[in-house]
Each structure stands twice: as structure tokens, then as C-alpha cells.
Scaffold this motif. Structure first.
Motif, short mmCIF file in Angstrom:
data_model
loop_
_atom_site.label_atom_id
_atom_site.label_comp_id
_atom_site.label_asym_id
_atom_site.label_seq_id
_atom_site.Cartn_x
_atom_site.Cartn_y
_atom_site.Cartn_z
N ALA A 1 -8.25 20.56 -3.95
CA ALA A 1 -7.74 20.79 -2.59
C ALA A 1 -8.05 19.60 -1.68
O ALA A 1 -7.22 19.21 -0.84
N LEU A 2 -9.19 18.99 -1.84
CA LEU A 2 -9.57 17.83 -1.02
C LEU A 2 -8.70 16.61 -1.35
O LEU A 2 -8.32 15.86 -0.44
N PHE A 3 -8.38 16.41 -2.62
CA PHE A 3 -7.50 15.29 -2.99
C PHE A 3 -6.08 15.49 -2.45
O PHE A 3 -5.43 14.52 -2.02
N VAL A 4 -5.58 16.70 -2.48
CA VAL A 4 -4.26 16.97 -1.91
C VAL A 4 -4.27 16.71 -0.41
O VAL A 4 -3.33 16.10 0.14
N ARG A 5 -5.32 17.11 0.26
CA ARG A 5 -5.44 16.87 1.69
C ARG A 5 -5.41 15.37 1.99
O ARG A 5 -4.83 14.93 3.00
N ALA A 6 -6.02 14.54 1.13
CA ALA A 6 -6.03 13.10 1.35
C ALA A 6 -4.61 12.52 1.33
O ALA A 6 -4.30 11.62 2.12
N LEU A 7 -3.75 13.04 0.47
CA LEU A 7 -2.36 12.58 0.45
C LEU A 7 -1.62 12.99 1.72
O LEU A 7 -0.82 12.23 2.28
N VAL A 8 -1.90 14.18 2.20
CA VAL A 8 -1.27 14.65 3.43
C VAL A 8 -1.67 13.77 4.61
O VAL A 8 -0.84 13.39 5.43
N VAL A 9 -2.94 13.40 4.65
CA VAL A 9 -3.45 12.54 5.73
C VAL A 9 -2.78 11.17 5.71
O VAL A 9 -2.55 10.55 6.75
N GLU A 10 -2.42 10.68 4.52
CA GLU A 10 -1.75 9.38 4.40
C GLU A 10 -0.34 9.39 4.97
O GLU A 10 0.27 8.33 5.15
N ARG A 11 0.19 10.59 5.23
CA ARG A 11 1.56 10.75 5.74
C ARG A 11 2.60 10.13 4.80
O ARG A 11 3.65 9.62 5.23
N ALA A 12 2.30 10.17 3.53
CA ALA A 12 3.25 9.68 2.53
C ALA A 12 4.30 10.75 2.27
O ALA A 12 4.02 11.95 2.38
N PRO A 13 5.53 10.36 1.92
CA PRO A 13 6.54 11.36 1.53
C PRO A 13 6.04 12.17 0.32
O PRO A 13 5.59 11.59 -0.67
N ARG B 1 0.82 -1.22 0.00
CA ARG B 1 0.00 0.00 0.00
C ARG B 1 0.85 1.27 0.00
O ARG B 1 0.51 2.25 -0.69
N GLU B 2 1.93 1.29 0.77
CA GLU B 2 2.75 2.50 0.83
C GLU B 2 3.30 2.85 -0.55
O GLU B 2 3.34 4.03 -0.95
N ASP B 3 3.73 1.84 -1.29
CA ASP B 3 4.22 2.09 -2.65
C ASP B 3 3.08 2.57 -3.55
O ASP B 3 3.28 3.40 -4.44
N ALA B 4 1.88 2.03 -3.32
CA ALA B 4 0.73 2.44 -4.12
C ALA B 4 0.40 3.91 -3.90
O ALA B 4 0.17 4.67 -4.85
N VAL B 5 0.43 4.35 -2.63
CA VAL B 5 0.16 5.77 -2.33
C VAL B 5 1.27 6.65 -2.89
O VAL B 5 1.01 7.77 -3.38
N ALA B 6 2.50 6.17 -2.86
CA ALA B 6 3.61 6.93 -3.43
C ALA B 6 3.41 7.21 -4.91
O ALA B 6 3.80 8.27 -5.43
#
Length: 442
Positions: A204-216, A83-88
Motif C-alpha cells: 500500500a505504501l509503494f502504491v501511494r508513492a506512485l500516486v504522489v508522483e502524479r504519474a499517469p 525521470r518521468e519516463d522512469a516513473v512510468a
């Protein structure tokens, strides 16, 4: 297919498809509202919206690999338990979309007027289209960020949050549009501003979702280059679509304002229903990618067969519904008698193509999930070159009007149907592996 196949539970398939339907339907549904609002300004503003909207679609959907390519890559990684690679992948797709969107925004300010003049000929339709387009394309970065967000979330089988994000943006746009166009008197420009506001909120909401994931969140050029590698074939495939669709709108505009306006009404309905049918394909793309990433070709093939039958049934139902609505529905979009008289020349093609579209879009989703972009590219280019484009331009030369344009679309869809069924039967698309989506299947 010689080996035994597995089917996914219908509840699971529909659990992904229904929220995806909301996401897919939100934008064209807003465009239908926009069309109805602008349609009451007259034939020229509506024709300007038709041309401007087609050009906007050309620009944004030429980069659909930010959605479909990202889904293919993330679904395989998710299926392999990474999953982490998927979010990246989603982070890098977002950077890619933002960068390309800013470039498009700047180019649009220079190119909008000459491109509109080229396609419609100098005059009021081209002027209206260029005015709308220069405002609307300020939202290009936001549109591409939203595409990337939809892509990675579909890949990890989360279609609920994208639905909420897109609905918020489009509801705001739908409320603003009639207010800006009519009471405030902004006319066609008000339509473009309302569109821009909604796109900004969703992004803006999609960018927030990435921030919430705490992904680099740091850009990684190597990963972005890999995404562009898969995107190459998807871009060429989309270019074939857009060459056809822009040509059709251009020929309709050169035929006259009434024909262009009628084409806009039927074409937006076609686009809306195409995305309704594509909701099953989105679910199939995610599930097929995960199955292949997890090493199960048998499961991927079972999902392919299952979603194809569902697409056929849904297409038949939609065709029957819109056949029954042939009388009252067009009047919701315009009161211009000349425009209403043109609509039937395209309407019955639109109705009869729904079952074909149901199967074609379902198989598109399957092969996109499998990363089979090279075959889709070749099949689409061939179908466009042999079917759609020749009939569109012959329609202009011989005065066949909307009937000729929509005959070309029919041939295009039938050729695609044949090529996709042959590929499905071969089984060569079902290649397993967690990173197979980084390449294409020959």
C-alpha cells in the motif's frame, strides 16, 4: 579493461547501499524471527515452514525481473535525464505485478497440497507446508507490487523511501508473529497470517508513492510487453536458481525432519547474508545503469571494479564473523538436539563461501544494471546444470545428506565466479544508451 576508468565516491556508493541493505535484510531477518518462533513448535512445523517458505520464494522470486529489470530500465532513463519516463516504467511494472500476483494467488489454492506432497512425500511435513503456503500466497499480489516499487525507486536512486516502507511492514509482521503463533495458539498458520499483514502494508505504501508522483496510472500493454521482453532472460536465470534451491530442500526433507530443519536454519542465514552482500550490488546496478544511460562506459567499468573489491572484503569479514558464531548461533533457532547435530554438516560450507558470494553478487548487480541479462541467464543455467543439480540428487541416491547438498552449492558458486570474472574482463557488457536496457547484450 584498456581504457581509463572512473570511480564513484565511496560515500555515494554507500549512501545507496546502506538503505538498500535495510530493504534487502528486512524480509530475511523477519524470516529468521519466524524460523526462531516456529522452531520452538518442534521439528515437523519447522520442516513445514522450510518447505512452504521455499515454495513461496520460488513463486515470488521467479518474478524478480519486476525489481531488477525495472531498475535496469529506469536507471538508464534516469541517467539520461528522463525521470518521468522512469516513473512510468514503475507504474507499468506495478500493474504487471498486481495482475500476475492475482493469478498466482488463485493457482496456489489448487496446487499447494499436490506440490507439497510431490516434494516432501505425503505426510505431516507436506501437510504443514501446504497449510502455511495457502495462507501466505494470498500475499502474492502485494509481494510483486513491492518488488516493482523497489525496482523503479532504485532506478531513480531513491533507496530511502523503500527502506521505510519495507521496515513498517516487517516490523508489524515481527510483532504479530510470536503473538499469533504462541499466546493465541494459531501455530504455523499464525506465522503465515503475520506475513500476509506485513506484505499488505508495504504494498500500500509503494502504491501511494506512485500516486504522489502524479504519474499517469493507466495500464499500457505495449510498455508491459517490453518489460516482459527483458524479463524473459531474468526469469530463466531465476528458474535455474529455484530448481536448485527447491531440489535441495526436497532432498533434505526426504532425508528426514531433522535434516530439513537444519537445512532451513543454515539456508535462511545464507539467504540473509546473500542479501547483505547484495546491497552493494543494488547500488552498483543503479549507478552502472545511470552511467551507461548517460553515455559513460568508463564510469560504469570503474564502478564495476570498485564494487567487486568491496564485495570481496565484505565477504571475508562476514565469513570470519559467522565462523566465530558456529557454536552459539544455531541454538537461537532450535533446542532440538538432533537438529543441532545436523547443522555443522552445512555450516562450514556456508562460512567458507562468503568471500566467493561477495564477488559473485557484486558482479551480478553490475551486469543487471547494464541489462546484460542474456549472459547472466546462460552462465547461471550452465553452472546449475554442471554443478548444483547433479550433486543434490546424487546426495539423495547415495545418502550424502547435507554435506552433499552444500558441496553442490559450493561448485555452483565457483562456476558462477569464473563465468562472471571472464565477462567483467571482456568489457562487452558496457553498452551505452538510454534505452539499451530494453534489450539484452549478447
Amino acid at each position: 579493461m584498456s581504457e581509463p576508468e572512473e570511480r564513484v565516491a565511496p560515500r555515494r556508493l554507500l549512501g545507496l547501499a546502506v538503505p538498500a541493505l535495510g530493504v534487502l535484510a528486512a524480509e530475511p531477518l523477519y524470516v529468521l524471527v519466524d524460523t526462531a518462533v516456529v522452531g520452538h513448535l518442534g521439528a515437523v512445523p519447522l520442516a513445514g515452514l522450510a518447505l512452504g517458505g521455499t515454495l513461496f520464494t520460488l513463486v515470488s522470486t521467479q518474478l524478480t525481473f519486476l525489481t531488477y529489470g525495472t531498475t535496469a530500465r529506469t536507471a538508464r532513463l534516469h541517467g539520461a535525464g528522463r525521470r518521468e519516463d522512469a516513473v512510468a516504467e514503475g507504474v507499468q511494472a506495478t500493474w504487471l505485478g498486481l495482475t500476475v500476483g492475482v493469478v498466482l494467488l488463485l493457482l496456489a489454492q489448487l496446487a499447494a497440497i499436490p506440490v507439497a506432497d510431490l516434494l516432501a512425500g505425503p505426510g505431516p511435513i507436506a501437510d504443514a507446508a501446504a497449510t502455511w503456503l495457502r495462507i501466505a500466497l494470498c500475499g502474492a499480489p502485494m509481494v510483486l507490487v513491492t518488488m516493482a516499487g523497489n525496482g523503479w525507486m532504485r532506478g531513480v536512486q531513491d533507496t530511502a523511501r523503500p527502506l521505510r516502507y519495507v521496515l513498517v511492514g516487517n516490523v508489524v509482521s515481527a510483532v504479530l508473529c510470536p503473538v499469533l503463533v504462541h499466546p493465541l495458539g494459531w501455530g504455523l498458520e499464525g506465522s503465515a497470517v503475520a506475513n500476509l499483514v506485513g506484505q499488505t502494508i508495504a504494498a500500500a505504501l509503494f502504491v501511494r508513492a506512485l500516486v504522489v508522483e502524479r504519474a499517469p496510472l493507466k495500464p499500457e500493454p505495449a510498455r508491459m510487453r517490453a518489460q516482459l521482453g527483458l524479463g524473459r532472460d531474468l526469469v530463466l536465470r531465476t528458474l535455474a536458481f529455484q530448481a536448485c534451491f527447491v531440489s535441495a530442500t526436497s532432498v533434505a526433507a526426504r532425508t528426514g525432519a531433522e535434516a530439513a530443519a537444519a537445512h532451513q536454519v543454515v539456508w535462511q542465514l545464507w539467504t540473509f547474508l546473500a542479501l547483505v552482500l547484495d546491497s552493494l550490488a543494488i547500488a552498483a546496478q543503479s549507478l552502472v545503469g545511470a552511467a551507461l544511460g548517460g553515455g559513460s562506459a568508463r564510469r560504469a567499468k570503474g564502478i564495476a571494479r570498485q564494487v567487486t573489491w568491496y564485495g570481496l572484503v565484505f565477504g571475508v569479514v562476514l565469513g570470519a564473523v559467522f565462523a566465530a558464531l558456529a557454536g552459539p548461533l544455531p541454538a537461537l533457532f532450535t533446542t532440538d538436539g538432533a537438529v543441532l547435530a545436523e547443522i555443522p554438516h552445512a555450516w562450514w560450507f556456508f562460512v567458507l563461501l562468503q568471500p566467493v558470494a561477495g564477488v559473485v553478487f557484486a558482479l551480478d548487480g553490475v551486469f543487471l544494471g547494464a541489462g546484460d541479462a542474456a549472459y547472466l541467464r546462460t552462465a547461471t543455467l550452465l553452472s546449475a546444470a554442471v554443478g548444483y543439480l547433479p550433486l543434490i540428487w546424487l546426495s539423495l541416491a547415495f545418502g550424502w545428506g547435507l554435506a552433499g547438498i552444500w558441496t553442490g552449492l559450493s561448485l555452483f558458486m565457483l562456476l558462477r565466479l569464473v563465468t562472471l570474472l571472464l565477462r567483467a574482463r571482456s568489457g562487452r557488457w558496457a553498452v551505452v544508451g538510454a534505452t539499451r536496457a530494453e534489450t539484452t547484450v549478447g
